[in-house]
Design a protein around this motif. Structure first.
Motif, mmCIF file in Angstrom:
data_model
loop_
_atom_site.group_PDB
_atom_site.id
_atom_site.type_symbol
_atom_site.label_atom_id
_atom_site.label_comp_id
_atom_site.label_asym_id
_atom_site.label_seq_id
_atom_site.Cartn_x
_atom_site.Cartn_y
_atom_site.Cartn_z
ATOM 1 N N GLY A 157 0.955 -1.001 -0.027
ATOM 2 C CA GLY A 157 0.250 0.070 0.033
ATOM 3 C C GLY A 157 0.695 1.066 0.050
ATOM 4 N N ARG A 158 2.051 1.085 -0.389
ATOM 5 C CA ARG A 158 3.138 2.466 -0.496
ATOM 6 C C ARG A 158 3.059 2.934 -1.907
ATOM 7 N NH1 ARG A 158 4.130 1.153 4.934
ATOM 8 N NH2 ARG A 158 5.214 -0.727 4.840
ATOM 9 N N PRO A 159 2.485 3.696 -2.141
ATOM 10 C CA PRO A 159 2.989 4.275 -3.892
ATOM 11 C C PRO A 159 4.044 4.666 -4.254
ATOM 12 C CG PRO A 159 1.589 6.007 -2.467
ATOM 13 C CD PRO A 159 1.755 4.795 -1.631
ATOM 14 N N VAL A 160 4.624 4.472 -5.371
ATOM 15 C CA VAL A 160 5.939 4.850 -5.695
ATOM 16 C C VAL A 160 5.823 5.735 -7.052
ATOM 17 C CG1 VAL A 160 8.296 3.966 -6.620
ATOM 18 C CG2 VAL A 160 6.707 2.552 -4.757
ATOM 19 N N VAL A 161 6.717 6.656 -7.136
ATOM 20 C CA VAL A 161 6.916 7.283 -8.483
ATOM 21 C C VAL A 161 8.231 7.379 -8.920
ATOM 22 C CG1 VAL A 161 6.629 9.727 -9.493
ATOM 23 C CG2 VAL A 161 4.882 8.787 -8.062
ATOM 24 N N LEU A 162 8.507 6.867 -10.110
ATOM 25 C CA LEU A 162 9.817 7.086 -10.561
ATOM 26 C C LEU A 162 10.247 8.112 -11.158
ATOM 27 C CD1 LEU A 162 9.770 3.314 -12.353
ATOM 28 C CD2 LEU A 162 10.682 4.033 -10.021
ATOM 29 N N VAL A 163 11.564 8.500 -10.983
ATOM 30 C CA VAL A 163 12.212 9.929 -11.398
ATOM 31 C C VAL A 163 13.245 9.666 -12.311
ATOM 32 C CG1 VAL A 163 13.018 12.127 -10.700
ATOM 33 C CG2 VAL A 163 11.406 10.985 -9.230
ATOM 34 N N ASN A 164 13.014 10.165 -13.395
ATOM 35 C CA ASN A 164 14.291 9.984 -14.290
ATOM 36 C C ASN A 164 14.436 8.689 -14.878
ATOM 37 O OD1 ASN A 164 16.104 11.238 -16.223
ATOM 38 N ND2 ASN A 164 17.987 10.700 -14.756
ATOM 39 N N GLY A 317 11.625 16.901 -9.539
ATOM 40 C CA GLY A 317 11.049 16.727 -8.230
ATOM 41 C C GLY A 317 9.744 17.166 -7.935
ATOM 42 N N ARG A 318 9.480 18.207 -8.213
ATOM 43 C CA ARG A 318 7.948 18.832 -8.201
ATOM 44 C C ARG A 318 6.991 17.958 -8.829
ATOM 45 N NH1 ARG A 318 10.985 24.054 -7.829
ATOM 46 N NH2 ARG A 318 10.855 24.004 -10.278
ATOM 47 N N ALA A 319 6.986 17.581 -9.825
ATOM 48 C CA ALA A 319 6.149 17.000 -10.665
ATOM 49 C C ALA A 319 5.918 15.508 -9.913
ATOM 50 C CB ALA A 319 6.307 16.864 -12.014
ATOM 51 N N LEU A 324 2.693 11.892 -6.621
ATOM 52 C CA LEU A 324 2.653 10.854 -5.482
ATOM 53 C C LEU A 324 1.766 11.047 -4.391
ATOM 54 C CD1 LEU A 324 4.300 8.172 -4.136
ATOM 55 C CD2 LEU A 324 5.731 10.295 -2.808
ATOM 56 N N ILE A 325 1.679 12.726 -4.112
ATOM 57 C CA ILE A 325 0.514 13.120 -3.185
ATOM 58 C C ILE A 325 -0.941 12.760 -3.589
ATOM 59 C CG2 ILE A 325 -0.440 15.072 -2.010
ATOM 60 C CD1 ILE A 325 2.348 16.150 -1.914
ATOM 61 N N ASP A 326 -0.848 12.592 -5.053
ATOM 62 C CA ASP A 326 -2.442 12.506 -5.749
ATOM 63 C C ASP A 326 -2.695 10.820 -5.379
ATOM 64 O OD1 ASP A 326 -4.602 13.436 -7.548
ATOM 65 O OD2 ASP A 326 -3.884 11.646 -8.514
ATOM 66 N N GLU A 327 -1.577 9.987 -5.556
ATOM 67 C CA GLU A 327 -1.756 8.844 -5.495
ATOM 68 C C GLU A 327 -2.194 8.195 -4.047
ATOM 69 O OE1 GLU A 327 -0.083 4.408 -6.929
ATOM 70 O OE2 GLU A 327 0.983 6.251 -7.617
ATOM 71 N N ARG A 332 -7.544 4.658 -5.067
ATOM 72 C CA ARG A 332 -8.732 3.861 -6.045
ATOM 73 C C ARG A 332 -8.934 4.591 -7.282
ATOM 74 N NH1 ARG A 332 -13.000 1.144 -1.787
ATOM 75 N NH2 ARG A 332 -11.360 -0.053 -0.436
ATOM 76 N N THR A 333 -8.941 5.839 -7.220
ATOM 77 C CA THR A 333 -9.338 6.637 -8.650
ATOM 78 C C THR A 333 -8.127 7.340 -9.156
ATOM 79 O OG1 THR A 333 -9.521 8.516 -7.102
ATOM 80 C CG2 THR A 333 -11.590 6.999 -7.546
ATOM 81 N N HIS A 334 -6.862 7.111 -8.579
ATOM 82 C CA HIS A 334 -5.970 7.633 -9.281
ATOM 83 C C HIS A 334 -5.385 7.158 -10.504
ATOM 84 C CE1 HIS A 334 -1.731 9.319 -9.558
ATOM 85 N NE2 HIS A 334 -1.354 8.071 -9.522
ATOM 86 N N VAL A 335 -5.282 7.858 -11.586
ATOM 87 C CA VAL A 335 -4.815 7.527 -12.701
ATOM 88 C C VAL A 335 -3.198 7.578 -12.940
ATOM 89 C CG1 VAL A 335 -4.896 7.664 -15.387
ATOM 90 C CG2 VAL A 335 -6.838 7.881 -13.721
#
Length: 361
Positions: A157-164, A317-319, A324-327, A332-335
């Motif tokens: 349940g921990r979302p991950v966003v990849l950078v670069n 970094g900002r994007a 991540l905050i949105d997810e 359940r509704t995050h795209v």
């Protein structure tokens, strides 16, 4: 038998079994309930000023330090975000961290940072550490496929966003620089300068940004058929020392056989090359144009400003933090999204004074 060890930080010392004062110790010392101490720490508006003063005095006397992780779990979730980058010696990743921190701070979150120093095993250890620390989410800036590492976090349940890094899948958010365009801009710039013998210097092609920059460079060459001869050289790593080693290899070659333009896949490689090639009597940029590809302000300066390609680290970094905050807030509704930041050529003195062979003859 001796008496049990007692910490004496105030007049009313409290026995500490493991040496660390707990919330209940503060409550006992202040003569209040554990719930009251919790309110003082988390909801002081619910407690009188007199009680706040008494509890804070006990905290000071005992040397109590709140367990932020335990507090966040009790409140229903962590307020910490992990960020794992490949190398803090590259200023782009410092910019990524600063951009991410700006957005995190505005959202009431704390950013925790770890660097992997180009070591995939250390990256895994850093990811595992943040998993064990139960961060609310993770920003990860890898150089190679890390899907196994991220899969474990997302399963918990921990979302991950990849950078670069582009996962080339639609199950993870990513924010990337168009690294293929980075290589293209570099190659196009050198061709437009009038270079006739180009060299592209890179490291392991298993690193996605390296591979993509090479592909972009090749595209620029294909668009100028017959205008340049090309050498591609793989170095063992992307360090200053590798740049120096390359300079020693080609420094003894004659003007008609050595490259008149060198594109290094990183600024660090370019800096090492420039510093050493001059020892062979070759002037940059008069005799040879040289550039890097990642706008790393931490790379050594060798008496000339370096032409390079800006990666927009703060924007990355900002994007990434916004995604991540949105997810985190809309699981359940995050795209999932793939955000692309466009690179920009930054012209410096390492190419600006180059004299094309046709002009020199």
């Amino acid at each position: 038998m001796s008496a049990p060890a007692t910490e004496r930080r105030g007049e009313d010392a409290v026995p500490a079994v493991d040496g660390t004062p707990k919330l209940r110790d503060v409550a006992r010392h202040a003569g209040v309930s554990v719930g009251t101490v919790s309110h003082v720490l988390n909801h002081p508006d619910k407690v009188s000023e007199k009680t706040i003063a008494r509890v804070r005095a006990s905290i000071e006397a005992l040397g109590f330090v709140r367990d932020a992780n335990a507090s966040s779990l009790a409140a229903g979730g962590s307020r910490s975000i992990g960020l794992v980058v490949i190398d803090l010696g590259n200023s782009m990743f410092v910019d990524v961290a600063l951009g991410a921190q700006d957005v995190a701070t505005a959202a009431g979150l704390k950013l925790l940072l770890a660097a992997s120093q180009d070591d995939f095993a250390l990256q895994k250890a850093n990811v595992d550490f943040f998993d064990e620390a139960r961060v609310a989410g993770l920003l990860l800036a890898p150089m190679q496929d890390s899907s196994e590492q991220t899969r474990r976090l997302r399963a918990r349940g921990r979302p991950v966003v990849l950078v670069n890094y582009d996962p080339e899948a639609d199950d993870t958010c990513s924010v990337i620089v168009d690294n293929e365009q980075v290589g293209y801009l570099a190659g196009r710039h050198m061709i437009d300068l009038g270079c006739e013998r180009l060299m592209f210097v890179h490291g392991a092609l298993a690193m996605q940004p390296v591979r993509l920059r090479l592909e972009g460079f090749r595209r620029a060459v294909r668009e100028a058929p017959g205008r340049v001869r090309v050498e591609e050289v793989a170095m063992p790593d992307l360090t200053v020392e590798s740049g120096e080693l390359l300079a020693d290899r080609i420094g003894g070659r004659g003007p008609g056989t050595r490259p008149d333009g060198v594109v290094a896949v990183t600024d660090t490689l370019a800096a090492g090359f420039i510093g050493r090639i001059r020892e062979h009597g070759i002037e940059v940029p008069r005799d040879m144009a040289v550039m890097g590809c990642d706008d790393n302000s931490a790379a050594p300066r060798r008496g000339v400003s370096l032409t390079t390609v800006s990666m927009g680290g703060s924007d990355l970094g900002r994007a990434a933090m916004r995604l991540l905050i949105d997810e985190m807030g809309r699981e359940r509704t995050h795209v999932h999204q793939r955000v692309v930041v466009e690179p920009e050529l930054v012209t410096g003195g390492s190419t600006a004074g180059f004299v094309p062979p046709a002009s020199a003859s």
